[in-house]
Design an enzyme around this catalytic site. Structure first.
Site: not given
Length: 389
Positions: A34, A197, A348, A371
């Site tokens: 980053r 999930k 991720g 996100g």
């Protein structure tokens, strides 16, 4: 969004919101991705004649003001090295008068990094008084923190209302790249969605399914789908409260959705558990699926052949354990070798896999957003992006 070419920065102090929320262990930055991603915007501002560049970022989740473990000082050291010039680290609160004096004393072409903006009590509340005090630090504002663009925080959208502003190169690149996945993508268009999930990514799944030609489901979320159609999944992770939703999606989009046909099952959630390959809907009690099986990998690899647009987010198995990383690694290699396809990796473990496979330089875009990437693909308006209008 307004871009840098539309912002007059010559002779001005430019306040830049970056995303330096990087992994740090024992005071040492573990991954500078980053930091490196912010360099093009910093360098362009200096080339455009900015008097100085003042960087602000959050780091971690401090609860009650300053905490030493959440200081950005280690990042300043890395930035100095990667940027190739000394970076001034200002350790007072970003809104303080001490910080204002320090940034005003920066020499021509100077670069400074402020202390963690989440040490400010009003940051996550988008406090108007904090917005004004932060705005004192610059003559213009640039948002380059795509990973925070989904937050209506003072340092993201609040300051933009106080100063002339524009999107940085990283933010512009992310929005353009992800926008291609939503607006007139080249076909065939294949999406790979993994992770634990269904509930974490259901909005992305629902928004993309009508747009794609094929969606490959992997990871723990697959077992919710498999159970919803009567499959025996043993002790595999699943969400009973999402079974109805999974059944509805299969009924409505069954011709597009692909589920694992076989899995590598284990008798414990452990790196050295006993394993065997089983049909994905015939996992006995006490066993759990932890990776895609060989037939699934073959089918998913074949489904990706000829694709012109590919988006991948989330691993196909318990990627942390080498014994169950095979499916994810195979998909990484396949995506990296799709030639002229437009390929986007959504963050991720998917990024880790594409990096390990040695195919990262063959991918069209690797998102830093996390996100924010998912919310954009859900069809949501991001406060930071909206503020750059």
């Amino acid at each position: 969004m307004k871009n840098l070419d539309q912002l007059d920065v010559s002779g001005k102090r430019v306040l830049v919101r970056v995303d330096y929320n990087v992994p740090v262990k024992d005071g040492v930055v573990q991954d500078d991705t980053r930091v490196t991603a912010s360099l093009p915007t910093i360098n362009k501002l200096l080339e455009m004649g900015a008097a100085s560049v003042v960087l602000m970022s959050h780091f971690g989740r401090p609860k009650n003001g300053p905490e030493a473990k959440y200081s950005l000082k280690p990042v300043a050291d890395v930035l100095s090295r990667t940027l190739g010039q000394d970076v001034t680290f200002i350790d007072s609160l970003p809104s303080s008068d001490e910080t204002l004096v320090a940034v005003r004393n920066l020499g021509a072409g100077g670069v400074a990094l402020l202390e963690n903006v989440r040490f400010e009590a009003g940051e996550e509340k988008n406090d108007t008084s904090l917005n004004a005090r932060l705005a004192r630090l610059g003559d213009a504002f640039v948002l380059d923190a795509f990973g925070s663009a989904h937050r209506a925080h003072s340092s993201v959208s609040g300051v933009a209302a106080e100063l002339p502003h524009a999107a940085g190169l990283l933010l512009q690149r992310e929005v353009d790249a992800l926008g291609q996945l939503l607006h007139d993508p080249a076909r065939p268009y294949v999406v790979i969605i993994g992770g634990a999930k269904v509930s974490d990514k259901i909005k992305v799944i629902e928004n993309l399914l009508p747009r794609v030609d094929r969606m490959l489901i992997g990871g723990g979320m697959a077992y919710t789908f498999i159970k919803s159609r009567g499959g025996q999944i043993g002790a595999s992770i699943h969400e009973d409260d999402q079974l109805g939703l999974a059944a509805r999606l299969l009924a409505e989009f069954g011709d597009k959705l692909m589920l694992p046909s076989d899995v590598i099952a284990a008798d414990a959630f452990s790196a050295d558990a006993n394993t065997k390959v089983l049909p994905s809907d015939q996992i006995p009690d006490g066993w759990q699926g932890l990776d895609a099986g060989p037939d699934t990998v073959k089918a998913y690899t074949e489904a990706l052949q000829g694709a012109k647009t590919v988006f991948w987010n989330g691993p196909l198995g318990v990627f942390e354990f080498e014994a169950f990383a095979g499916g994810t690694n195979a998909i990484a290699a396949t995506v990296g070798n799709l030639g002229d396809a437009y390929t986007v990796i959504g963050g991720g473990d998917s990024v880790s896999a594409i990096n390990r496979s040695g195919q990262a330089d063959k991918v069209s875009h690797i998102s830093t957003g996390g996100g924010a990437s998912l919310e954009l693909l859900e069809g949501q308006a991001l406060p930071g992006v909206e503020a750059m209008a």
